[in-house]
Enzyme design. Structure first.
Site, PDB file in Angstrom:
ATOM      1  N   LYS A  47       3.982   9.455   1.173  1.00  0.00           N
ATOM      2  CA  LYS A  47       5.020   8.914   0.314  1.00  0.00           C
ATOM      3  C   LYS A  47       6.086   8.219   1.160  1.00  0.00           C
ATOM      4  O   LYS A  47       6.397   8.658   2.279  1.00  0.00           O
ATOM      5  CB  LYS A  47       5.633  10.059  -0.497  1.00  0.00           C
ATOM      6  CG  LYS A  47       6.638   9.662  -1.561  1.00  0.00           C
ATOM      7  CD  LYS A  47       7.053  10.903  -2.360  1.00  0.00           C
ATOM      8  CE  LYS A  47       8.063  10.609  -3.449  1.00  0.00           C
ATOM      9  NZ  LYS A  47       8.393  11.814  -4.245  1.00  0.00           N
ATOM     10  N   SER A  53       8.003  11.182  -8.910  1.00  0.00           N
ATOM     11  CA  SER A  53       8.298  10.001  -8.124  1.00  0.00           C
ATOM     12  C   SER A  53       7.201   9.640  -7.135  1.00  0.00           C
ATOM     13  O   SER A  53       7.189   8.541  -6.580  1.00  0.00           O
ATOM     14  CB  SER A  53       9.621  10.221  -7.366  1.00  0.00           C
ATOM     15  OG  SER A  53       9.531  11.325  -6.478  1.00  0.00           O
ATOM     16  N   SER A  76       7.708  15.964  -9.163  1.00  0.00           N
ATOM     17  CA  SER A  76       7.134  14.730  -8.640  1.00  0.00           C
ATOM     18  C   SER A  76       5.794  14.911  -7.959  1.00  0.00           C
ATOM     19  O   SER A  76       5.083  13.933  -7.737  1.00  0.00           O
ATOM     20  CB  SER A  76       8.115  14.076  -7.660  1.00  0.00           C
ATOM     21  OG  SER A  76       9.321  13.734  -8.318  1.00  0.00           O
TER      22      SER A  76
END
Length: 549
Positions: A59, A133, A157
């Site tokens: 990420k 996210s 997330s």
């Protein structure tokens, strides 16, 4: 398959899927190929690299040496000299990182659309959100580009995107995996998470990421012997769910019960009340602590690459008075105690991962409301210091439906064991090198296979010793003139069977094998042309007996 071949296939896959919004920075293919050659050389020389050949993504708020860490905001970027510990540990085990992935800016959101790099579309339905996210990480796994991906989870997330894309998301106990080298969202709550297509793959990766906890272990409830105890809320407390989702959740609970779990009804109220506090209360102020000064400065300079929804959430948190935080901490302590009382000695709480799966258009029309709804079941987990695993639980209207199991801190392994009961499992019959104790049996185990029973085939087969490395037999159906051959039946996830078939070398093939009881299961057979010069060893009754001759 060599690591180099896997890398080349991954980059070809990137071109095929045409999803540029997944990535923030993708490493040059030549650079990754050079690293792959090194990995292949090391394994060929006998070095043990347990994740050799595994490809992963990180990420965009996690440091990868030499790539900008943007947290989804180009002007925030800095280029680290070293990998975050979580990246370094996967690489040390032989895994290769392809690049950094898109996210809701500053990890603020559960939708996957709050990014100047573009909204990340769902892997199966591009009209729907991917979930955030950790959007890019989840979709990279779901589309088969990488085997694993790192995300983060503060409010869900690492679980919401897993549910929406039909993959596994492990959210470990807070502090079990280091967060150094990760841009914080809420530092006291953040967790680094793992995405994978199967639970065994996710668990294997997590095992390389964990550290001794930097805090005292809590006293876990004493567990008395007996079946798994799984808490479930009454249907009316789930609130409004998308059409078909209540039935899918009930089916998942029913599957656990059919596997021997004891279901207990609990009051979900403390969980949902705490969930609402994460953004509506004072805890959001910690997001301002993380990046608020940068956002203030950026707004003063025009804020061209700030997501307006994210900027609004974080800047509003600046003015929350301190007394509200203390009041919310007191209320949270009360809710946590109520939640613990409700769970009692239950091993896990089963919940839908999300209440529904909105479209991109629905989120655009109501960005705050859509996001708030998505966190109904996930927001309270880190506030209550719990562990969680999100797993697929079938489909609704052709799209993935997911559930999660939540339990006390440091019960991560227990949650994964219960989650295995929800995996669709298929049987496979093996007669040779995949038998227990044989050289290829670890391949089955790595795919999540579990031994079911030892039996024999129907008396319609011949067994031959093939000239292969490692040695293995070839099973051929002959009908008349055949004999019963020792076999083991294993169960494994459907995804695992598919991966096993994809890696199956000639002359082996997967076909229906008739067992002694008359049942048929998939099993390893041999192409007849491979039997030239292969000794007929049928008289031994099985591969192990032949090896022990």
């Amino acid at each position: 398959m060599s690591t180099l071949t896997r890398v080349r296939r991954a980059y070809a896959r990137i071109g095929t899927v045409d999803r540029p919004e997944i990535w923030i920075d993708l490493r040059p293919q030549a650079e990754v190929e050079a690293e792959a050659r090194t990995i292949d050389a090391r394994t060929a020389a006998g070095e043990h690299l347990p994740l050799a050949g595994k490809l992963f993504a990180a990420k965009g708020n996690i440091d990868v040496a030499g790539l900008p860490t943007t947290a989804g905001c180009p002007s925030y970027a800095g280029t680290p000299d070293a990998d975050a510990p979580v990246v370094a540990r996967l690489r040390a085990a032989g895994a290769l990182v392809l690049g950094t992935t898109n996210l809701d800016q500053f990890a603020t959101g559960l939708v996957g659309t709050r990014s100047p790099y573009g909204a990340v579309r769902n892997a199966l339905d591009p009209a729907r959100i991917s979930g955030g996210s950790s959007s890019g990480s989840a979709v990279a796994v779901a589309l088969g580009i990488v085997d694993l991906a790192l995300g983060t989870d503060t409010a869900g997330s690492g679980r919401i995107p897993a549910a929406f894309n039909g993959i596994v998301g492990l959210k470990p106990t807070r502090g079990l995996v280091p967060t150094a080298g990760v841009v914080p969202a809420c530092a006291s709550l953040d967790c680094v998470t793992v995405f994978a297509r199967t639970l065994p793959e996710a668990e294997q990766a997590l095992a390389h990421l964990t550290s001794p906890p930097g805090r005292d272990l809590p006293v876990l409830p004493q567990r008395t012997p007996g079946p798994w105890r799984v808490a479930v809320p009454p249907p009316e407390q789930l609130g409004e769910l998308d059409e078909g989702w209540a039935a899918a959740y009930a089916a998942a609970a029913g599957q656990l019960a059919s596997e021997g779990a004891e279901l207990r009804t609990i009051d979900l109220t403390p969980f949902t009340e705490a969930a609402a506090m994460l953004y509506e209360g004072a805890f959001v102020a910690e997001r301002y602590t993380a990046v608020g000064s940068f956002i203030d400065k950026s707004i003063a300079e025009g804020g061209a690459d700030l997501d307006p929804t994210v900027a609004g959430i974080i800047t509003r948190a600046r003015d929350i008075p301190a007394h509200r935080l203390y009041a919310d901490q007191d209320r949270l302590a009360t809710l946590r105690a109520r939640a613990q009382d409700e769970l009692g000695d239950a091993d896990a709480l089963l919940l839908p991962t999300a209440p529904g799966h909105p479209t991109l258009a629905e989120v655009a029309a109501d960005p705050l409301g859509s996001n708030a709804r998505l966190g109904r079941f996930t927001n309270s987990t880190n506030l209550f210091d719990l562990a969680a695993v999100a797993v697929p639980a079938g489909e609704v209207a052709g799209l993935p439906f997911g559930v999660m199991l939540i339990g006390p801190a440091f019960t991560d392994e227990r949650l994964a064991r219960i989650a295995r009961l929800l995996e669709p499992r298929l049987r496979v019959a093996v007669v040779g090198a995949h038998l227990s104790g044989q050289p290829l049996n670890p391949q089955l185990l790595s795919l999540g296979a579990e031994w079911e029973r030892t039996t024999t085939t129907a008396p319609r087969y011949r067994l031959h010793a093939l000239r292969t490395t490692p040695p293995k037999p070839g099973l051929v159906h002959v009908g008349e003139g055949g004999a019963a051959i020792e076999a083991e039946v294993w169960t494994l996830p459907a995804e695992g069977l598919g991966r096993l078939l994809a890696a199956l070398p000639r002359p082996m093939a997967l076909g229906q094998v008739e067992l002694a009881d008359g049942g048929h299961v998939p099993g390893f057979l041999c192409e007849p042309e491979a039997l030239v010069d292969a000794a007929d060893i049928t008289a031994y009754g099985g591969w192990r007996a032949y090896l022990n001759r």
